[in-house]
Structure formats: structure tokens, C-alpha cells
Design a protein around this motif. Structure first.
Motif, short mmCIF file in Angstrom:
data_model
loop_
_atom_site.label_atom_id
_atom_site.label_comp_id
_atom_site.label_asym_id
_atom_site.label_seq_id
_atom_site.Cartn_x
_atom_site.Cartn_y
_atom_site.Cartn_z
N PHE A 96 0.86 -1.19 0.00
CA PHE A 96 0.00 0.00 0.00
C PHE A 96 0.89 1.24 0.00
O PHE A 96 1.63 1.47 0.96
N THR A 97 0.87 2.03 -1.08
CA THR A 97 1.65 3.26 -1.15
C THR A 97 0.81 4.43 -0.66
O THR A 97 -0.27 4.68 -1.17
N VAL A 98 1.35 5.16 0.32
CA VAL A 98 0.56 6.15 1.04
C VAL A 98 0.76 7.55 0.45
O VAL A 98 1.88 7.97 0.15
N SER A 99 -0.33 8.27 0.29
CA SER A 99 -0.31 9.68 -0.07
C SER A 99 -1.52 10.35 0.59
O SER A 99 -2.32 9.70 1.25
N ARG A 100 -1.62 11.66 0.41
CA ARG A 100 -2.77 12.37 0.99
C ARG A 100 -4.09 11.89 0.39
O ARG A 100 -5.15 12.07 0.99
N GLN B 255 1.22 10.82 12.47
CA GLN B 255 -0.10 10.25 12.78
C GLN B 255 -0.25 8.87 12.14
O GLN B 255 -0.79 7.94 12.75
N LEU B 256 0.20 8.76 10.88
CA LEU B 256 0.10 7.50 10.17
C LEU B 256 0.88 6.39 10.87
O LEU B 256 0.35 5.29 11.10
N VAL B 257 2.14 6.66 11.21
CA VAL B 257 2.96 5.63 11.84
C VAL B 257 2.39 5.26 13.21
O VAL B 257 2.37 4.07 13.58
N ASP B 258 1.89 6.23 13.95
CA ASP B 258 1.23 5.92 15.22
C ASP B 258 0.01 5.03 15.01
O ASP B 258 -0.22 4.07 15.76
N LEU B 259 -0.77 5.35 13.99
CA LEU B 259 -1.96 4.55 13.69
C LEU B 259 -1.57 3.11 13.33
O LEU B 259 -2.19 2.15 13.80
N ILE B 260 -0.53 2.97 12.51
CA ILE B 260 -0.08 1.63 12.13
C ILE B 260 0.39 0.85 13.36
O ILE B 260 0.07 -0.34 13.52
#
Length: 393
Positions: A184-188, A235-240
Motif C-alpha cells: 500500500f503506497t501512502v499519499s494524501r 499520525q500514520l505511523v502511530d496509527l499503524i
């Protein structure tokens, strides 16, 4: 590659690595990143052709015939050289690798030479019949690209119905006993889909998911403004981490990784330092073994035309061509100034990277991203989201 499940959730300890002597040939696949010899995992883009139209494609692929791809016989010779050189893993990618008719033969040839073989695919072409063929060959893993749930994924892929075809391919591979995972490649444009991806891997019994930070390469170069802000990345890394911990707490031990931003390693460590200092010390030892970004050292890329690159995203630099010289000879030829520096990037990085206390565990992060933004391959990676206070010695 930062193993969130390995590090944050304690799925791996340093002793697990040390008992194998840290040699690539002896380590199981899930521990290869901690090897000491760093024999390169090689990504071979076997074709540039693709049946989808992904907006972030690093190879700018189209559904057309390209005339400069390695032939089957050239591919076999290349595989023989990789095996003799000691590369532990061959990752077959594209374009869409399943559009190459001889892909099963090439995969079988590599397995027969003792290599672990992985396929990176959009999944739409994995039929039940092909899944049985791959299972019989003994593939180690199939990574399937997914950019969100149905509506978002189809938008990213430029083809209506791509999500449903991809999910059918995942199920076909899974049902044949092949380890399969999501890339999964992450972007806004899609980071809000991450919770749904966690729900999906649990519901569909998918054992692995890799979250890729955006690299500005190919058509992805047009998405620089769509990359997450530093705050959003945190936020993303914390969510993961939170969602992975939730799975583990419920006895559902999925393999969860983040890829292409080695600031994630120190970030996980700093969070553990607050939550579980004893585990944090173990994680720091593993991060030192990992050594951070390994482009041009522990990972390399060979394009469809035989050109050798530091990694699959950094194609503006070539070290040679496997049609003319064996891969191993090219890879060890440090008369190439850039390749020589890639073997140990730490003395060459600039800016905040040069003074960062995490340089030994990050390795200077992603050079392709730095060059894409600044024009300087040794400038600080603009995607590093650690604060000045966090990187100070």
C-alpha cells in the motif's frame, strides 16, 4: 523496511538473528534485513508493460510492447549469475510481471538455483490455474499492490473493476497456500484508507501488509505535493503501530511493515522508550543490525533492459548492464564513484542527516527522494519527519 510487528510488537528479538550467524544464506526470509553481509536482494523489472494505469507508477508503464526487454535466455543467464553471486532473494516486478509469458519459467529457474523468489504484482491476472503453477514452483511470497478499498483503488489504478479483480487474485493465491500480502503506497489521497486496509487483512486472512512511503519517481514525481506532511506521517505511523498492537493483543499476529522511510525506525524506538524501555533497548540493537536504507548495497534493481540501478525508484543512475557484464561484477565495481559511496552513505550525506544521532540506524534515508526535490543526491531526505530535538545527539 521497518517491521512494526517485529519491533514494536516483539515478534523478533536480536537472539533470533544471532543464532543464524547473521549470514544471508542462512537467515530465513523474515530476518534477511538483519544480515551482516548484505548480499543484495535484487528487484528485476522483467517487463515495463502493464495492464493498469496507476497514477503513481515509478516505471511510467503503459500497456504497449517494449522492444528492449531481456530475452528468456538472457534472463536465465542473469539468474544464474545472481545465484552464483549469492543474492538471497529475486523479486520479479514490472510493469506488471504477469504480462510476461515466460514468467513462470523464469521463476522456476531461480527456485531451481536455490534462490527465494518473490513476485510483486497488481494481482489482477492471478487466475486459479496460475496460482497452482506458482504454488508448484515454490514461490516464497506474492506482494499485491492495493491503494485502498474499491472506489479509491480503482481511481488510483485508472481502471474500473481493478479492486475486485485484485481481490480475486489475492484469494486465488491464498487458497493455493502461497504466502500473499498487500503493498500500500501512502499519499494524501488515500491515507484515510489505512484503517480499512487493517480490517481487510483481518477479514480476508491476509498475513502481511507493507505500507510504502511515497517516493518521487516515474509518474510518482508528479505527486510530490500529495505526499503527507510531517505531522500526517507521524499520525500514520502511530496509527499503524496502534492497529498492529491491537491485532497482537487479540492473538492475530499479522506481519506489518513500513517501507521507504527509515525515520520510522527511530520513531518506533522513541515511542517504545516511553512505553517499554526494556523492549526499546532490544529494538535499538535490531535497528543497528538493519542499518537503515540499503540502496546500492543490500538492495539493487535490474530494469527490463538490463540496466543496473541502486534501487527500483532511482533509475536516473546506472552502474552497467547485465547484457554486457555479470551482475556481481557490476555490483562490486567501486570504480563507479556513486556506487562506491552507496556502500556506506553515512560519510557523504549533508544537512541535518550528517549531524543526526540516528544516522547509523537510518543510513541517511532515501537518496532518490533527496535528489528529486533538491537536485543533490546527498542532501537531507525531505520526508524525514523527526524533529530537530529528536535527532540531536
Amino acid at each position: 523496511m521497518i517491521g512494526i510487528s517485529k519491533l514494536y510488537c516483539g515478534a523478533v528479538e536480536a537472539a533470533d538473528v544471532l543464532r543464524y550467524g547473521r549470514r544471508s544464506a542462512a537467515l530465513p526470509s523474515h530476518l534477511l534485513q538483519f544480515s551482516s553481509d548484505k548480499r543484495p536482494v535484487v528487484v528485476w523489472n522483467v517487463t515495463r508493460r502493464c495492464n493498469l494505469k496507476c497514477i503513481h507508477c515509478y516505471s511510467s508503464s503503459q500497456n504497449i510492447l517494449y522492444s528492449d526487454e531481456l530475452t528468456t535466455e538472457q534472463g536465465r543467464r542473469f539468474i544464474d549469475d545472481l545465484a552464483a553471486f549469492g543474492s538471497p532473494v529475486l523479486l520479479l516486478s514490472g510493469g506488471e510481471p504477469l504480462m510476461r509469458p515466460d514468467l513462470p519459467d523464469l521463476a522456476r529457474h531461480a527456485v531451481d538455483r536455490g534462490m527465494r523468489v518473490v513476485i510483486s504484482t497488481n494481482g489482477t491476472l492471478i487466475t486459479k490455474k496460475l496460482a497452482r503453477v506458482f504454488s508448484a514452483i515454490g514461490l516464497s511470497y506474492i506482494g499485491v499492490s492495493l491503494d485502498g478499498l474499491r472506489q479509491v483503488h480503482d481511481h488510483f489504478r485508472g481502471v474500473r473493476g481493478a479492486f475486485d479483480r485484485t481481490m480475486r487474485g489475492i484469494r486465488n493465491a491464498r487458497d493455493e497456500g502461497i504466502k500473499v500480502g498487500i503493498r500500500f503506497t501512502v499519499s494524501r489521497k488515500n491515507w484515510q484508507e489505512v484503517p480499512g486496509i487493517f480490517d481487510l487483512i483481518e477479514r480476508e486472512d491476509i498475513p502481511r501488509v507493507c505500507f510504502y512511503h511515497l517516493v518521487y519517481s516515474g509518474r510518482g514525481s508528479a505527486l510530490i505535493e500529495e505526499d503527507l506532511t510531517h505531522g500526517q506521517t507521524r499520525q500514520l505511523v502511530d496509527l499503524i503501530m496502534d492497529r498492529t498492537r491491537d491485532l497482537f493483543d487479540r492473538g492475530i499476529e499479522k506481519e506489518v511493515l513500513t517501507v521507504d522511510n527509515h525515520a520510522d525506525g527511530p520513531y518506533v524506538y522513541l515511542r517504545l522508550l516511553r512505553e517499554d524501555p526494556k523492549r526499546a533497548a532490544e529494538v535499538l540493537e535490531l535497528l543497528r543490525m538493519n542499518e537503515g536504507n540499503s540502496s546500492g548495497h543490500g538492495i539493487g534493481c535490474v530494469s527490463w533492459d538490463g540496466e543496473v540501478h541502486p534501487d527500483q525508484f532511482w533509475r536516473i543512475h546506472s552502474f552497467g548492464n547485465v547484457k554486457e557484464r555479470p551482475f556481481g561484477e557490476i555490483w562490486l565495481d567501486t570504480s563507479n564513484g556513486l556506487l562506491a559511496k552507496m556502500k556506506d552513505k553515512k560519510p557523504h550525506v549533508k544537512g541535518r542527516c550528517a549531524a543526526c544521532r540516528w544516522l547509523e540506524v537510518c543510513g541517511g534515508n532515501f537518496r532518490a527522494r533527496a535528489e528529486a526535490v533538491t537536485g543533490d543526491a546527498w542532501a537531507a531526505d525531505p520526508a524525514c519527519y523527526l524533529t530537530d530535538e529528536e535527532i540531536q545527539a
